[in-house]
Design an enzyme around this catalytic site. Structure first.
Site: not given
Ligand code: AMP
Length: 279
Positions: A29, A34, A146, A184, A186
Site C-alpha cells: 500500500a 516508501h 523510515g 502511512s 493506514r
Molecule cells: P510499512 O510498509 O508501513 O511497514 O513501512 C515500510 C518502511 O517505510 C518502514 O521503514 C517505515 O518506517 C517507512 N515509512 C513508512 N511511512 C513513512 C513515511 N511517512 N516517511 C518515511 N518513511 C516511512
C-alpha cells in the site's frame, strides 16, 4: 523492473549484482514515504530491492491484519516508475518455511517494553524476526527504513548487532502530507472527518518541541495529550524518551538525543508519529 515471487529465482538473479545491493522492506500500500526510501537507496546502490510482505507475526490485532490495505498492482506500478529494480512479494510460507527459526535468541528488552511495545505485545519480536528473515533471503549491504517508525529503527539496529549481520541501516526522514500528517498506508482507511483531526498528532509533537526543555516533561505530556483529546483523537501514549535507550527522560538530566513519540486513534485507525526534540 523484475518481479519475483520465488526466493530461489530471485537469489540466482541477485548473485550477479550482489556487491552493491540496497533493500527497502515494506508492507505495501505504497506511498511517497516508501518511495523516498527507494530513491535514497537508488542514490547509494547499484541494485535496489523492495519487498512487499504483510507480515502476520507483527500484528497483535487480527482485525488490523485483516483490514491492512493491499494494493499489489498499484505498488508494482509505483516501484517501476520510481526506478526500483526488483520487487520481492513472497508468500507467507516462503518467508516462514516449516522449521525456520532465528539463529540467535534476540534480547530486545527493555527497548521493546515501552511505547509501541507496551501497547502491541509481541509486535517487535515479529518485526525483528521478519526483517532478519528478509535480510537472510535478500542479502543486501544496506537496509533502508523510515524515521516514521522510530522505535522500530532502534530495535532493528539492536537486532543487526546481536545477529552480527554485515548490513548498514540507513534511516530516512518522515515524509508528511501538506498539513503535517505523516504518510502511512493506514491513512487511506481514515474517513474525511477523521482525516481532518489526524494532523493533531503531529501538532501535539510540535508543541512538545516548542516547550522542551523549558517546561517539565510531565507537563508537556499532559498538554500534548489534552491537545489531541480536544481535537477528537484518542491518544494512547505521548512519551519523551532518550533516543538511544528509548527510556523516558528525567527532568533536568542531560541528553544528547531526545525524541517525542506518540500514538493515537482516529476512529478505528491507529496512528503513530514522532519528532526529534534534541540531537
Ligand atoms: P510499512 O510498509 O508501513 O511497514 O513501512 C515500510 C518502511 O517505510 C518502514 O521503514 C517505515 O518506517 C517507512 N515509512 C513508512 N511511512 C513513512 C513515511 N511517512 N516517511 C518515511 N518513511 C516511512
Amino acid at each position: 523492473m523484475y518481479v519475483f515471487h520465488r526466493a530461489d529465482a530471485m537469489r540466482r538473479y541477485l548473485a550477479a549484482c550482489r556487491s552493491s545491493l540496497g533493500f527497502v522492506p515494506t508492507m505495501g500500500a505504497l506511498h511517497e514515504g516508501h518511495l523516498q526510501l527507494v530513491r535514497h537507496a537508488l542514490r547509494e546502490c547499484e541494485l535496489v530491492v523492495c519487498s512487499i510482505f504483510v507480515n502476520p507475526t507483527q500484528f497483535n490485532d487480527p482485525d488490523d491484519l485483516c483490514k491492512y490495505p493491499r494494493t499489489p498492482d498499484q505498488d508494482i506500478a509505483m516501484l517501476a516508475k520510481t526506478g526500483c529494480h526488483l520487487a520481492f512479494m513472497p508468500a507467507v510460507e516462503e518467508v516462514y518455511p516449516p522449521g525456520w527459526q532465528m539463529p540467535v535468541a534476540l534480547q530486545l528488552s527493555p527497548l521493546d517494553q515501552v511505547m509501541e511495545g507496551k501497547f502491541r505485545p509481541g509486535h517487535f519480536k515479529g518485526v525483528a524476526e521478519v526483517v532478519y528473515r528478509l535480510l537472510e533471503l535478500v542479502e543486501p549491504q544496506r537496509l533502508y527504513m523510515g524515521q516514521k517508525d522510530f522505535q522500530q529503527t532502534v530495535i532493528v539496529q539492536a537486532m543487526l548487532q546481536q545477529t552480527n549481520l554485515p548490513v548498514a541501516l540507513r534511516v530516512a526522514d518522515t515524509v508528511r502530507e501538506d498539513d503535517g500528517l505523516a504518510m502511512s498506508s493506514r491513512n487511506r482507511r481514515l474517513s474525511p472527518e477523521q482525516r481532518q483531526v489526524a494532523p493533531y498528532l503531529y501538532r501535539a509533537l510540535l508543541e512538545a518541541r516548542r516547550l522542551y526543555p523549558e517546561l517539565a516533561v510531565d507537563e508537556i505530556q499532559a498538554r500534548a495529550m489534552a491537545l489531541m483529546q480536544s481535537a477528537g483523537l484518542r491518544p494512547e501514549y505521548f512519551d519523551i524518551v532518550d533516543g538511544h535507550t528509548l527510556q523516558p527522560v528525567a527532568n533536568g538530566a542531560k541528553y544528547d538525543y531526545v525524541v517525542a513519540c506518540a500514538a493515537a486513534w482516529a476512529g478505528e485507525v491507529r496512528l503513530i508519529d514522532n519528532v526529534t526534540l534534541r540531537c
